[in-house]
Design an enzyme around this catalytic site. Sequence first.
Site, PDB file in Angstrom:
ATOM      1  N   ASP A 375       0.654  -1.176  -0.014  1.00 17.63           N
ATOM      2  CA  ASP A 375      -0.130  -0.118  -0.121  1.00 17.63           C
ATOM      3  C   ASP A 375       0.853   1.195   0.197  1.00 17.63           C
ATOM      4  O   ASP A 375       1.850   1.482   0.688  1.00 17.63           O
ATOM      5  CB  ASP A 375      -0.833  -0.096   1.149  1.00 17.63           C
ATOM      6  CG  ASP A 375      -1.795   1.117   1.094  1.00 17.63           C
ATOM      7  OD1 ASP A 375      -2.954   1.025   0.593  1.00 17.63           O
ATOM      8  OD2 ASP A 375      -1.501   2.178   1.914  1.00 17.63           O
ATOM      9  N   ASN A 383      -2.695  12.568  -3.673  1.00 12.10           N
ATOM     10  CA  ASN A 383      -3.632  13.352  -4.570  1.00 12.10           C
ATOM     11  C   ASN A 383      -4.263  14.424  -4.245  1.00 12.10           C
ATOM     12  O   ASN A 383      -4.353  15.287  -5.137  1.00 12.10           O
ATOM     13  CB  ASN A 383      -4.680  11.974  -4.730  1.00 12.10           C
ATOM     14  CG  ASN A 383      -4.653  11.218  -5.966  1.00 12.10           C
ATOM     15  OD1 ASN A 383      -3.769  11.283  -6.807  1.00 12.10           O
ATOM     16  ND2 ASN A 383      -5.449   9.938  -5.886  1.00 12.10           N
ATOM     17  N   ASP A 392      -1.833   9.716 -10.953  1.00 13.11           N
ATOM     18  CA  ASP A 392      -1.864   8.621 -11.752  1.00 13.11           C
ATOM     19  C   ASP A 392      -0.455   8.240 -12.139  1.00 13.11           C
ATOM     20  O   ASP A 392       0.034   7.210 -12.178  1.00 13.11           O
ATOM     21  CB  ASP A 392      -2.539   8.942 -13.038  1.00 13.11           C
ATOM     22  CG  ASP A 392      -3.911   8.733 -12.625  1.00 13.11           C
ATOM     23  OD1 ASP A 392      -4.268   8.305 -11.629  1.00 13.11           O
ATOM     24  OD2 ASP A 392      -4.728   9.128 -13.572  1.00 13.11           O
ATOM     25  N   GLU A 419      -4.656   2.496  -4.481  1.00 12.73           N
ATOM     26  CA  GLU A 419      -3.067   2.568  -4.465  1.00 12.73           C
ATOM     27  C   GLU A 419      -2.408   1.345  -3.763  1.00 12.73           C
ATOM     28  O   GLU A 419      -1.374   1.262  -3.395  1.00 12.73           O
ATOM     29  CB  GLU A 419      -2.945   3.646  -3.446  1.00 12.73           C
ATOM     30  CG  GLU A 419      -3.115   3.509  -1.927  1.00 12.73           C
ATOM     31  CD  GLU A 419      -4.431   4.163  -1.610  1.00 12.73           C
ATOM     32  OE1 GLU A 419      -4.979   4.468  -0.436  1.00 12.73           O
ATOM     33  OE2 GLU A 419      -5.412   4.058  -2.450  1.00 12.73           O
TER      34      GLU A 419
END
Length: 505
Positions: A375, A383, A392, A419
């Site tokens: 993770d 983000n 991205d 993620e």
Amino acid sequence: MADYIVYGDLNCPFSYALHELLSSHNLLNKVEWRLVEHTTDISSYASATESMSEIASDIFDIRNRIPDISITLPPNRSDSYFPSLCVIAVGKTAPASLPCFRQALYRNLWIEGKDISDSPVIFNALESCDLTTEIEADETCEAILHDWQAQWEAGNFGMRTPAIQSSDGRRMVGLQNYKNIIEFFQGQSVSSPENQPTSRHKERQTIAVFGEDACHKLWNVLSILRDNYNLLLPQSWPALKEQLVSPEQCPDLVLIHQPVQDNSLAERCLELNHYLREKQIPLACIGPELDDTLEASLYDAGTADYLLEHRNPAIIQARIGILLQLKRSHDLLARAASIDNLTQVYNRREFERTLEMEWRRSQRSKQSLSLILLDIDYFKAYNDHYGHLNGDNCLRQVAKAIKDSARRVQDIVSRYGGEEFCILLPETDLAGAQKLAENIRDNINRLEIPHTGDVADKVTASLGISTLIPANGSSPRALIEQADQALYKAKSAGRNQVMIFNQRR
């Protein structure tokens, strides 16, 4: 004496490939190439199915590890003793032309498929290097060859593989890629070639040809297939089944040669379909003309085509080509459905399908199966701070770092969701999984992707590991749940670390 000594066999495809690599990068002048016989009794079974099966497997390995090397399957394995004496004789009388002559013999066998023990082939190789055909392969040459053979055997380098020994005692055994060779010549030590990555998607499709002495009885057909396709020649029915479940050698087409009418052939084809159906591998048979009832039974058993062995080889090649085109189209569609568009690793659907398959395989083999869940730390904050386009791009970079770390062909890297990523590791114990997980974590750190200073200076990842030997009646969900618990432990302990599942915690 040269700084580097190579012990290579004219009869060894790995030695030929090494010679081509050194030649193409102007490194032959740095080595003394000493010819040996990796298998001294090769002439006694030169046409045996076992020998040709080994060669086909070796060529498959070379093509997939070093695809720039041009190599094809010869019809027979030559006796390398007399050609080796001729090479030594040339080295005594015309050392400047020695690399040319040695390369000519290698290419005659491994590209042209000629028998280099035949005098005309040797004479043509001499003439191609502007050498006289009057050479003396005398007792002195035999003494040198025997001395080199004794040195190689005393070195315990291992059978059927070339070896390089440096003057400072370092060794490089087996066929290495160009990067490893350069590092070795620069004074570094290199790892075993088994650790080199191979491509999961082969440049050439693979045909497994099975049948008693099929290589020689079908040579007219195989000779026109060998350049465009990989050929594997399993020696037995169990060996064929083993290839069908192998991540490295699984064929794109199975071709069974049956030289006589045999009512049990349909039963064998039906048995194979258990292995072929899941991977959509076409099955074809080749042999004499059959009665309609027996041929129909083959189609009922899952055979895609029945080929008549007496037909023109070009016709047989065309029909095999159609089957392989269909297989390639299926693979492309299956790959498109199994890949995550953003990160170009496998998606969750493909991970779950593969997990079920590897779980069952590990149950049969009693081998460890490991799973790493990863993770990205504080990704929501990343983000929010940098925007979704940068998010991205971050996911793509992390996915690439994971793929570059998990280099075995059987290791499955997938995007698990958001993620989160997962790495499925067949036949891997806990120690091996821990080593890979730490390597992945380090490689992500080395990306130095900036993160908002509120939570972290750079992007990192937390990883959880679970390892099991699946028991009969158990569920693969246990592997995921345990890895998830280990991941939760890694995040709770401060992130950017690796934790393993511990039943006794």
